[in-house]
Design an enzyme around this catalytic site. Structure first.
Site, short mmCIF file in Angstrom:
data_model
loop_
_atom_site.label_atom_id
_atom_site.label_comp_id
_atom_site.label_asym_id
_atom_site.label_seq_id
_atom_site.Cartn_x
_atom_site.Cartn_y
_atom_site.Cartn_z
N ASP A 99 112.13 139.11 110.87
CA ASP A 99 112.29 137.84 111.59
C ASP A 99 112.59 136.69 110.63
OD1 ASP A 99 109.71 138.34 110.67
OD2 ASP A 99 108.76 137.07 112.15
N GLY A 106 110.15 144.18 103.24
CA GLY A 106 109.68 145.55 102.99
C GLY A 106 110.74 146.58 103.35
N GLU A 134 96.78 147.28 111.14
CA GLU A 134 96.55 146.45 109.93
C GLU A 134 96.31 144.99 110.29
OE1 GLU A 134 99.30 145.63 105.99
OE2 GLU A 134 100.25 145.99 107.90
N MET A 137 100.00 150.29 109.16
CA MET A 137 100.70 149.01 108.92
C MET A 137 101.18 148.35 110.20
SD MET A 137 103.17 148.79 105.67
CE MET A 137 102.53 148.57 104.02
N GLY A 138 101.55 147.13 110.01
CA GLY A 138 101.97 146.25 111.09
C GLY A 138 101.26 144.94 110.81
N ARG A 139 101.95 144.04 110.07
CA ARG A 139 101.27 142.86 109.55
C ARG A 139 100.65 142.03 110.66
NH1 ARG A 139 103.62 138.35 108.20
NH2 ARG A 139 105.67 139.27 107.95
N ASP A 184 107.53 147.27 111.35
CA ASP A 184 106.52 146.70 112.24
C ASP A 184 106.98 146.66 113.70
OD1 ASP A 184 105.25 146.35 109.89
OD2 ASP A 184 105.01 144.18 110.02
N ARG A 186 106.83 153.88 105.24
CA ARG A 186 107.95 152.99 104.94
C ARG A 186 108.98 153.69 104.07
NH1 ARG A 186 106.14 147.09 102.77
NH2 ARG A 186 106.56 148.08 100.79
#
Ligand code: FBP
Length: 699
Positions: A196, A102, A356, A275-277, A224, A566
């Site tokens: 990551d 992203g 999120e 957001m923040g998976r 994130d 984003r």
């Protein structure tokens, strides 16, 4: 020209007003981020620093032998190098750079920093941007970057210059094609700007390309904020990935505006999913920036332990495993508690922040996600077609799960999907079932941004609020002065009706209508029973009005903050951070490093103390379940519930809930800027967590 519209359009004032370029954009493009001290010299060299120690994974040593033993290196500036080293530093290079995953604000400045440093070392150096992410590396789709391209995007958000993608170089074939691309372009180095998973990819590419002499350098990117690197003793090497600050500030500005709107119009609860998976870092920073009334932090929910259940099970001589971790039902009760308590002091509005990825920290949901990940991955590995192509409709997918459950029962094997799982899954609303079964991303990750997390949680909250309302336990508090004024204006004695109407009377502040009064009918019954109204009399309009005011109307507006933040233009912190990351990347390359991640130490401190470093990627890796198999990856960094930042939010939770008379405690962070005195220097999370590092280094 006779057409009046055309005449209009060619007018200089109109052209200036509608031009793509405005003064704000020009100002951004002209901004030149400051350079860390090391970069004020003509050359840089790498000096091993530390001592930093890592727990090396055996599998990482086996699979990444040529990069596993690299150490942390600091970038130091020098004005003169020995002749041989100078020649090596200045030799012409071709460097490829790719964005992966992203977008994150600041990416263009990584390119700008790398470009400027490379051109300063040798104007013959060439930088190639791979188009559309790792797919561009696999397919050799690249463009040679020019001054004009780089200048057009300095200090601007997004990854628009070369764009991005989520492909992964995760097979021998893709690895071979990537290798071929590097050979075709005669690259000396490849830079992977990603999260990551992408930095994991960078380590494998570094290993693969070592034989060809191609260096691979990673850059920690993701809004994130879940790439944070510490050594095994907790020494911070990279406090935060880039893009986090900007996204958090963008979300915070929007959430803060909602706090202002909510406390003006006093009729909505604004439900803000951010957001923040997986990790809740963004939600935590938004809480610190805005003081929203309720903020959920997933990591805290996962650590919840229901002591009552444990004791009960203990007394029965059993163990209740469901007592560990919070259930969705319990979470909804907690939220309701805040809403009900605010209503009791007349606050029928508020702002709630939901990360999120919160569902990932809810035990029962996590189990479903792991099971379904495994089922989907197994299906994809053993069939020619993909799970989602074979079962396009929800009903097809449910039928497949039903068959699995049936088979496990008939064959009496330990199942991934049992009939109990199937029954529980069928109790979930269809939209959420669909969400849990959505296609995984290319890394096998569950895509939380596609699930209506807020809808799931708020559905339960609304149900429970209705239940409380029916029980008479959810009411809007009535200000005592308002009650008296209303009755007196209508010619009634407030003290006559007060004891019949309210649970406690007389009282200053807020009065609560008795729980037994939940309708006009029960209101009348209560007044008659108290002897203040005859059977045949009508409830006085003023009293009925007070009752109506006590009936809560829970109205919500839901918002999702993600893609907007984003794409925001970077804050000064991210402009400076990413530009210096770009400079660091070139230093690592010019000094022969590979398998390293560019990072800046002391980000949590003043800019003057920032220190560019190279962090070895291989030692950061460990085995984790991915796509139904164990894979070597970089560990995601989630919110540490012992951190100062989290503890501050926890300690101020009650203050920010503001379930008492008087104003709310909102904070207005204002808009993102990149320059000027009012722009903050760094994320509040970093400021607070730095206190922890300082305390541990002085103790
Ligand atoms: P990266 O980790 O790749 O930076 O992406 C993070 C993120 O922005 C998450 O916060 C969000 O869940 C996800 O990307 C959305 O992905 P997509 O762009 O595929 O919808």
């Amino acid at each position: 020209m006779s057409d009046p519209v055309q005449q209009f359009l060619s007018h200089p004032a109109v052209q200036e007003a509608v031009a793509n370029v405005n003064s704000g954009l020009e100002e951004r493009r002209a901004y030149r981020p400051p350079r860390c001290g090391a970069f004020s010299h003509r050359y840089t060299r790498l000096i091993p620093c530390g001592p930093y120690t890592f727990e090396l994974d055996r599998e990482a040593r086996r699979l990444l032998p040529s990069i596993i033993d690299r150490c942390v290196e600091t970038v130091a500036g020098v004005d003169v190098l020995p002749a041989e080293a100078q020649a090596a530093y200045e030799r012409p290079r071709r460097i490829g750079i790719v964005f992966s995953g992203g977008p994150a604000p600041g990416g263009h400045n990584v390119i700008a920093g790398l470009y400027d440093a490379a051109k300063a070392a040798n104007p013959e150096n060439e930088i190639y941007g791979f188009l559309l992410g790792p797919e561009g590396v696999i397919e050799n789709e690249a463009v040679r970057l020019t001054d004009a391209m780089v200048d057009a995007y300095r200090n601007l958000g997004g990854f628009t210059m070369i764009r991005t993608g989520r492909a992964k170089i995760d097979s021998a074939r893709k690895m071979a094609l990537s290798r071929q691309t590097c050979q075709n372009l005669q690259l000396d180095a490849l830079v992977i700007v990603g999260g990551d998973d992408s930095n994991t990819n960078a380590a494998f590419l570094a290993e693969e390309l070592a034989a060809d002499g191609v260096q691979v350098i990673g850059v920690p990117k993701t809004i994130d904020g879940d790439i944070q690197v510490r050594d095994r003793n907790g020494e911070v090497l990279c406090a935060m990935s880039f893009g986090f600050h900007t996204a958090a500030r963008a979300f915070s500005e929007a959430v803060s505006n909602l706090c202002t709107d909510a406390s003006s119009d006093v009729k909505y609860w604004h439900i803000c999913k951010v957001m923040g998976r997986v990790a809740s870092h963004l939600a935590l920073e938004v809480a610190l920036q805005t003081h929203a009334n309720i903020t959920l932090i997933g990591e805290e929910l996962a650590e919840y332990v229901d002591r009552r259940r444990i004791e009960k099970a203990g007394a029965e001589g059993t163990v209740d495993y469901t007592a560990y971790g919070m259930t969705l039902r319990h979470l909804s009760r907690m939220i309701c508690d805040g809403i009900v308590r605010r209503a009791a002091v007349g606050k029928t509005y508020g702002v709630m922040v939901i990360p999120e990825g919160v569902l990932e920290f809810i035990n029962e949901i996590q189990i479903f996600i792991i099971k379904l990940n495994t089922i989907i991955a197994e299906y994809n590995q053993t069939h020619d077609t993909d799970f989602h192509t074979s079962f396009p409709l929800l009903e097809d997918k449910l039928e497949y799960l039903r068959r699995l459950a049936r088979r496990s029962r008939e064959e009496n094997v330990l199942p991934v999907w049992s009939t109990r799982d199937d029954d529980l899954f069928n109790d979930i609303p269809a939209f959420f079932q669909e969400g849990l079964l959505t296609e995984r991303d290319s890394h096998g990750n569950f895509q939380f941004s596609l699930v209506e997390t807020d809808k799931v949680i708020m559905g339960l909250v609304t149900d429970y609020l209705n239940f409380l309302k029916e029980k008479g336990l959810y009411k809007v508090g009535i200000q005592a002065s308002y009650y008296r004024k209303t009755l007196q204006q209508a010619g009634f004695d407030p003290d006559r009706f007060g004891p019949a109407l309210f649970a406690e009377y007389p009282l200053d502040g807020y009065l609560m209508v008795k729980p037994s009064i939940i309708s006009v009918k029960t209101l009348k019954q209560e007044l008659v029973r108290a002897g203040v109204l005859g059977e045949a009399e009508e409830v006085p309009a003023a009293v009925a009005k007070i009752f109506q005011k006590s009936v809560p109307k829970f109205k919500t507006q839901t918002h999702f903050y993600g893609y907007d933040g984003r794409g925001a233009n970077p804050t000064r912190f991210d402009c400076n951070y990413t530009y210096n990351l770009g400079l660091t990347v070139f230093s690592l390359i010019a000094n022969g490093a590979t398998g390293q991640m560019a990072a800046i130490r002391n980000l949590e401190q003043e800019f003057e103390r920032w220190e560019p470093v190279g962090v070895p990627i291989a030692p950061l890796m460990h085995l984790e379940e991915r796509n139904g198999r164990l894979a070597l990856v970089i560990e995601k960094s989630v919110v540490d519930t012992d951190s100062v930042a989290f503890q501050v939010v926890k300690a101020l939770r009650e203050t920010w809930l503001a379930a008492e008379p008087g104003p709310d405690n909102y904070r207005v962070p204002g808009p993102i800027r990149f320059d000027g005195a009012s722009e903050e220097n760094r994320p509040i999370t970093l400021v607070l967590n730095a206190l922890q590092s300082m305390a541990s280094s002085t103790s």
